[in-house]
Design an enzyme around this catalytic site. Structure first.
Site, mmCIF file in Angstrom:
data_model
loop_
_atom_site.group_PDB
_atom_site.id
_atom_site.type_symbol
_atom_site.label_atom_id
_atom_site.label_comp_id
_atom_site.label_asym_id
_atom_site.label_seq_id
_atom_site.Cartn_x
_atom_site.Cartn_y
_atom_site.Cartn_z
ATOM 1 N N PHE A 144 0.657 -1.318 -0.026
ATOM 2 C CA PHE A 144 -0.045 0.093 0.019
ATOM 3 C C PHE A 144 0.956 1.416 -0.100
ATOM 4 C CE2 PHE A 144 -2.561 -3.405 1.957
ATOM 5 C CZ PHE A 144 -3.448 -3.513 1.024
ATOM 6 N N CYS B 262 -0.191 2.938 -10.742
ATOM 7 C CA CYS B 262 -1.164 1.909 -10.122
ATOM 8 C C CYS B 262 -2.483 2.348 -10.122
ATOM 9 C CB CYS B 262 -0.797 2.303 -8.658
ATOM 10 S SG CYS B 262 0.788 1.935 -7.986
HETATM 11 C C1 UGA Z 1 -1.234 4.501 -4.999
HETATM 12 C C2 UGA Z 1 -1.811 4.428 -3.326
HETATM 13 O O1 UGA Z 1 -2.109 5.756 -3.071
HETATM 14 C C3 UGA Z 1 -1.004 3.407 -2.570
HETATM 15 O O2 UGA Z 1 -1.705 2.978 -1.453
HETATM 16 C C4 UGA Z 1 -0.784 2.124 -3.444
HETATM 17 O O3 UGA Z 1 0.111 1.125 -2.657
HETATM 18 C C5 UGA Z 1 -0.270 2.240 -4.801
HETATM 19 O O4 UGA Z 1 -0.910 3.177 -5.320
HETATM 20 C C6 UGA Z 1 0.433 1.069 -5.477
HETATM 21 O O5 UGA Z 1 -0.880 0.396 -5.888
HETATM 22 O O6 UGA Z 1 1.331 0.624 -5.655
HETATM 23 P P1 UGA Z 1 0.778 6.205 -5.920
HETATM 24 O O7 UGA Z 1 0.217 5.789 -7.299
HETATM 25 O O8 UGA Z 1 2.133 6.252 -5.326
HETATM 26 O O9 UGA Z 1 -0.101 5.206 -4.700
HETATM 27 O O10 UGA Z 1 0.391 7.668 -5.627
HETATM 28 P P2 UGA Z 1 -0.903 8.461 -4.946
HETATM 29 O O11 UGA Z 1 -0.343 9.330 -4.051
HETATM 30 O O12 UGA Z 1 -2.001 7.704 -4.421
HETATM 31 O O13 UGA Z 1 -1.447 9.470 -6.107
HETATM 32 C C7 UGA Z 1 -2.045 8.728 -7.430
HETATM 33 C C8 UGA Z 1 -2.222 9.978 -8.377
HETATM 34 O O14 UGA Z 1 -3.710 10.478 -7.803
HETATM 35 C C9 UGA Z 1 -1.666 11.070 -8.300
HETATM 36 O O15 UGA Z 1 -1.616 11.430 -9.806
HETATM 37 C C10 UGA Z 1 -2.081 12.268 -7.627
HETATM 38 O O16 UGA Z 1 -1.916 13.452 -8.071
HETATM 39 C C11 UGA Z 1 -3.525 12.072 -7.646
HETATM 40 N N1 UGA Z 1 -4.443 12.282 -6.601
HETATM 41 C C12 UGA Z 1 -4.151 11.965 -5.218
HETATM 42 C C13 UGA Z 1 -5.248 13.469 -6.619
HETATM 43 O O17 UGA Z 1 -5.533 13.875 -7.706
HETATM 44 N N2 UGA Z 1 -5.960 13.725 -5.623
HETATM 45 C C14 UGA Z 1 -5.784 13.485 -4.577
HETATM 46 O O18 UGA Z 1 -6.735 13.885 -3.448
HETATM 47 C C15 UGA Z 1 -5.100 12.238 -4.266
#
Ligand code: UGA
Length: 432
Positions: free
Chosen positions: A150, A258
């Site tokens: 996660f 992811c």
């Molecule tokens: C995500 C999950 O958050 C992790 O828990 C999981 O382990 C991981 O995928 C995985 O499957 O390996 P990650 O892809 O590193 O992690 O990044 P996030 O911080 O979740 O962001 C993903 C995307 O969502 C980014 O582009 C971010 O800008 C966007 N986001 C995130 C939003 O647009 N709004 C938000 O409120 C949060």
């Protein structure tokens, strides 16, 4: 314990380093000799805050090799953290995982628990266990456990050391006990379940978060039309503990390795079983559309971008990573270039990766100021700290026409009121 890790990407390397930190002896295996050589020198091949420091502290318990046979032969636990990329039809490509399973089967000379951290479709671990047992070169006892990951990129070390939960998908008490021993040094809630539920927990969690983002993005688009402010709306919603205040940041959609992949994979599997997840389908569609928001908005200000200098701040899919996978910049910049814009891009760590796609078509800037100088439009794709620290004054002084389209709501509206800068963000209306 003696542990081997297959794959040294975000999941494999961070897991390996953290397990070494917990006192285990860890051998990290990768097929890429140059990458292994880099890691032997204590250098992380990925940009991840805190990782190199933790590597340095634990080098005495870390080995890096391409020789999988020696790593797997006498390991008590083997983690698989290789990629499961998306196939053209949206399903997960398991060829790397299968390859590692075959290598383990050929090498293993002692009883072992094989832990699958890679995100795999529900039911895969049953098949992997069968494949492993069918191909064992030596008469040993092996079992597969599912232990989904996660961690988020950019906070991977912190997320692993202080995870909200550890999920163990096991089919025996023995596997549970071994894994509890591995994680004994971490004080985190442990959810024990069967393998299929663990596999589902991973997809259901990622897809729920993706859904939450697409939901808030749709509400944001409506706020913009109706004169509401999405940040106030999200804050007002977030106080309700049933909703929670995380992952309600509206913007230009989710990227990364992811959410896009895992939403498509679960949607694919649901359709395959004639139980299409309509909510997930909608989340995917909304995200694809949302990613193009800034380019669409640019037409409010210019009929054509032909010959216009456009400053792009941020190329990576989020801050604190050099990862470009599914980054909004990758779908927007080609359109800007097609429109004839002159793109001046700044990113603190993503440039060398971006150059692989666009070696010459873009001017890469050493500083934000260089990108903004004389620009007629500024697009913000990533909320890097250096971007958030900018003042409205800087945009006004440097840009030829100070129009800022912010895809990540980096600033408060008040910062731009009466500054002479047109500030158009997501779900909050335009401030001038
Ligand atoms: C995500 C999950 O958050 C992790 O828990 C999981 O382990 C991981 O995928 C995985 O499957 O390996 P990650 O892809 O590193 O992690 O990044 P996030 O911080 O979740 O962001 C993903 C995307 O969502 C980014 O582009 C971010 O800008 C966007 N986001 C995130 C939003 O647009 N709004 C938000 O409120 C949060």
């Amino acid at each position: 314990m003696k542990i081997a890790i297959a794959g040294t990407g975000y999941v494999g390397l961070v897991t390996g380093v953290v397990l070494a930190h917990l006192g285990h002896h860890v051998t990290c295996v990768d097929v890429d000799e140059a990458k292994v050589e880099t890691m032997r020198k204590g250098i992380s091949p990925i940009y991840e805050p805190g990782l190199e420091e933790l590597m340095a502290e634990n080098m005495s318990r870390l080995t890096f090799t391409t020789d999988y046979a020696s790593a797997y032969r006498d390991a008590e636990v083997i983690y698989i953290g290789v990629g499961t990329p998306e196939k053209k039809d949206g399903s997960a490509n398991l060829s790397y995982v299968n390859q590692v399973i075959d290598q383990i089967a050929a090498s293993l000379e002692r009883d072992c628990i094989v832990v699958v951290k890679s995100t795999v479709p529900i039911g895969t671990n049953d098949k992997l266990e069968q494949r492993l047992r069918d191909n064992l070169a030596h008469p040993v006892s092996v079992e597969i456990a599912s232990n989904p990951e996660f961690l988020s990129q950019g906070t991977a070390v912190k997320d692993t050391l202080h995870a909200a939960r550890i999920v163990l998908g096991v089919e025996s008490r023995h596997a549970e006990q071994v894994l509890r021993q591995v994680y004994a040094g971490l004080d985190q809630p442990i959810v024990v379940t069967n393998r299929r539920s663990a596999e589902m927990i991973k997809y259901a969690s990622n897809d729920f978060l993706a859904l939450k983002i697409s939901y808030i993005n749709e509400i944001a688009n409506l706020c913009e039309l109706l004169g509401a402010d999405i940040q106030d709306v999200a804050r007002g919603m977030g106080f309700d503990p049933r909703i929670g205040n995380k992952f309600l940041n509206a913007g230009i959609g989710y990227g990364g390795s992811c959410f896009p992949k895992d939403t498509k994979a679960l949607h694919w599997v649901s359709s395959y079983h004639d139980r299409e997840l309509k909510t997930i389908k909608a989340a995917i569609e909304v995200n694809d559309r949302q990613k193009l928001l800034l380019v669409k908005k640019s037409h409010k200000y210019y009929d054509s971008l032909e010959g216009k200098k456009v400053a792009v701040l941020g190329l990576t899919f989020k801050p604190e990573t050099d990862d470009l996978r599914e980054a909004p910049s990758l779908v927007n910049i080609p359109i800007l270039l097609d429109d004839g814009a002159k793109v001046y891009a700044w990113d603190p760590v993503g440039v060398s990766n971006y150059k692989r796609f666009y070696p010459n078509e873009i001017t890469y800037c050493q500083s934000i100021e260089q990108a903004l100088q004389d620009a007629e439009l500024c697009l913000i794709f990533t909320e890097w700290a250096d971007v958030k620290a900018l003042k409205a004054e800087t945009f006004r002084q440097l840009m030829k026409t100070p129009i800022v389209l912010d895809g990540r709501n980096c600033f408060s509206l008040d910062q731009f009121r009466d500054t002479g800068v047109v500030y158009d963000s997501v779900g909050r209306g335009v401030v001038k």
